[in-house]
Design an enzyme around this catalytic site. Structure first.
Site, PDB file in Angstrom:
ATOM      1  N   HIS A 160       0.814  -1.221   0.000  1.00  0.00           N
ATOM      2  CA  HIS A 160       0.000   0.000   0.000  1.00  0.00           C
ATOM      3  C   HIS A 160       0.849   1.273   0.000  1.00  0.00           C
ATOM      4  CE1 HIS A 160      -3.683  -2.187   0.356  1.00  0.00           C
ATOM      5  NE2 HIS A 160      -3.372  -2.715   1.528  1.00  0.00           N
ATOM      6  N   ASP A 194      -2.677  -9.987  -3.053  1.00  0.00           N
ATOM      7  CA  ASP A 194      -3.247  -9.670  -1.735  1.00  0.00           C
ATOM      8  C   ASP A 194      -4.739  -9.371  -1.951  1.00  0.00           C
ATOM      9  OD1 ASP A 194      -2.186  -8.478   1.185  1.00  0.00           O
ATOM     10  OD2 ASP A 194      -3.987  -7.462   0.452  1.00  0.00           O
ATOM     11  N   HIS A 196      -6.376  -6.984  -0.862  1.00  0.00           N
ATOM     12  CA  HIS A 196      -6.558  -5.540  -1.015  1.00  0.00           C
ATOM     13  C   HIS A 196      -5.824  -5.033  -2.263  1.00  0.00           C
ATOM     14  CE1 HIS A 196      -6.800  -6.294   3.454  1.00  0.00           C
ATOM     15  NE2 HIS A 196      -7.926  -5.613   3.262  1.00  0.00           N
ATOM     16  N   ASP A 283      -4.524 -12.922   2.965  1.00  0.00           N
ATOM     17  CA  ASP A 283      -5.770 -12.375   3.519  1.00  0.00           C
ATOM     18  C   ASP A 283      -6.976 -12.613   2.599  1.00  0.00           C
ATOM     19  OD1 ASP A 283      -4.669 -10.548   1.748  1.00  0.00           O
ATOM     20  OD2 ASP A 283      -4.615  -8.873   3.169  1.00  0.00           O
TER      21      ASP A 283
HETATM   22  C1  SP5 Z   1      -1.154  -5.163   3.631  1.00  0.00           C
HETATM   23  C2  SP5 Z   1      -2.585  -5.178   4.008  1.00  0.00           C
HETATM   24  O1  SP5 Z   1      -3.228  -6.202   3.894  1.00  0.00           O
HETATM   25  N1  SP5 Z   1      -3.079  -4.035   4.497  1.00  0.00           N
HETATM   26  C3  SP5 Z   1      -4.444  -3.988   4.824  1.00  0.00           C
HETATM   27  C4  SP5 Z   1      -4.822  -2.727   5.510  1.00  0.00           C
HETATM   28  C5  SP5 Z   1      -6.265  -2.830   5.850  1.00  0.00           C
HETATM   29  N2  SP5 Z   1      -6.625  -1.999   6.929  1.00  0.00           N
HETATM   30  C6  SP5 Z   1      -8.028  -2.024   7.175  1.00  0.00           C
HETATM   31  C7  SP5 Z   1      -8.384  -2.940   8.300  1.00  0.00           C
HETATM   32  C8  SP5 Z   1      -9.846  -2.830   8.607  1.00  0.00           C
HETATM   33  C9  SP5 Z   1     -10.235  -3.777   9.669  1.00  0.00           C
HETATM   34  N3  SP5 Z   1     -11.631  -3.661   9.983  1.00  0.00           N
HETATM   35  C10 SP5 Z   1     -12.476  -4.564   9.231  1.00  0.00           C
HETATM   36  C11 SP5 Z   1     -13.551  -5.141  10.101  1.00  0.00           C
HETATM   37  C12 SP5 Z   1     -14.043  -6.423   9.494  1.00  0.00           C
HETATM   38  N4  SP5 Z   1     -14.581  -7.285  10.501  1.00  0.00           N
HETATM   39 ZN    ZN Z   2      -4.192  -7.083   2.341  1.00  0.00          ZN
END
Ligand code: SP5
Ligand code: ZN
Length: 340
Positions: A160, A194, A196, A283
């Site tokens: 990211h 990933d 994301h 993930d």
């Molecule tokens: C590298 C990577 O995977 N970064 C991911 C960053 C995501 N951050 C957001 C996390 C949000 C967590 N809350 C979600 C609730 C779902 N139950």
């Molecule tokens: Zn991720």
């Protein structure tokens, strides 16, 4: 597989993150790396090594020198304060509008940061530099033909991170650093798996025609990073047509993932790169606490095997994956598939 470790990863331990208006323990923690290492040792057939420390100039090949200096100086300032507050630089205000300007304390005001998932602590710079070192060493090994495939086992993750901003648990972009170094020798494809969107490499290479960036991920309409990862982002200038986003709906399982991965791999083949960089996250697993996909552990071997079919010299980088029980097994399966 030849595994390059970040020996300094545990210098960075985030204090927490915000979820539904509350501060909770950060999902991105040192146990992630130890879990992967334990799974790979149990699986067997992997070797582990540490990289030489790289220079800041090497990091500045893809990151703004002012951003690199911000991380170094902020971490040093926190260490000098020896426990007197603050122990962490945790921005709460971010640039907005057409011409962002930040007076006073630019760091506190988020000048080099785009969300609240990325605080800077006393050890953050050392950990980030260790990850960058691992990525660049992996690229050098592949560039020299010393290894056909190398896996970078590091955290915090990197995909990211943009040219001048941290975000999404990421500080230095390992995949972009490896791609930038390999691009000196030939065309490079970055294939981000990933869950994301790989916004960092997209941002860094958006106007370049010699580096293809492809990302298969959860639809950003409902998943982090929300503001990028849509199919109509295709590159600009010389890079027009050299960025491909493949967003998939929440609940995606192997049946939906398979054709999306095939389309992504076809795009890589058409680009005819000399090298592949593979930001890899576990993930997308069905038991991940934040991903929302439904891929079972065994399917990660199929993903690795499909990527192997490209036959390209490859640097894989560890990105996300937050269920400590399945992260290691997913990586072991993916590497098994990749090695054949
Ligand atoms: C590298 C990577 O995977 N970064 C991911 C960053 C995501 N951050 C957001 C996390 C949000 C967590 N809350 C979600 C609730 C779902 N139950
Ligand atoms: Zn991720």
């Amino acid at each position: 597989m030849r595994v390059i470790l970040n020996p300094k990863h545990d210098a960075h331990v985030p204090p927490g993150e915000i979820e539904n208006g509350e501060v909770i323990p950060c999902y991105e923690r040192p146990e992630r790396l130890t879990a992967v290492r334990a799974a790979l040792e149990a699986a067997g057939g992997h070797t582990f090594e540490e990289p030489p420390v790289c220079s800041e100039d090497a990091v500045a090949a893809v990151h703004d020198p002012a951003y690199v200096a911000y991380l170094r100086e902020t971490a040093a300032e926190i260490r000098r304060s020896r426990g007197s507050t603050p122990k962490v630089q945790w921005p709460t205000v971010f640039p907005y509008g057409p011409s962002p300007r930040a007076g006073g304390n630019r760091a506190l005001r988020g000048q080099f940061c785009f969300d609240t998932y990325t605080p800077v602590l006393g050890g953050t710079f050392a950990a980030a530099l260790g990850g960058a070192s691992a990525a660049l060493h992996a690229a050098d090994l592949v560039a020299a033909g010393a290894a056909k495939q190398v896996y970078v086992l590091t955290r915090p993750p990197g995909h990211h991170a943009e040219r001048d901003r941290c975000g999404g648990y990421c500080y230095f972009n390992h995949a972009a650093l490896a791609a930038g170094r390999l691009a000196k020798l030939g065309r490079v494809a970055v294939l981000d798996l990933d869950v994301h969107h790989g916004n960092g490499a997209q941002h860094i290479f958006y106007d370049r025609g010699d580096v293809l960036t492809v990302s298969v991920h959860g639809d950003p309409a409902g998943l982090y990073p929300f503001f990028s990862g849509y199919a109509d982002e295709t590159g600009t200038g010389a890079g027009l047509g050299a960025n491909l986003n493949v967003p998939l709906p929440p609940g995606t399982g192997p049946r939906e993932y398979r054709p999306a991965l095939a389309a992504a791999l076809d795009a890589v083949r058409r680009f005819a790169p000399a090298f592949l960089v593979l930001p890899f996250g576990a993930d997308a697993h069905e038991a991940d606490p934040i991903g929302g996909f439904k891929l079972p552990t065994g399917y990660f071997r199929e993903i690795g095997a499909a990527v192997r079919e490209l036959g390209l010299p490859t640097v894989a980088t560890q990105e996300g994956g937050y269920n400590l029980d399945v992260l290691g097994p997913c990586v072991a399966e993916a590497l098994r598939g990749l090695e054949g």
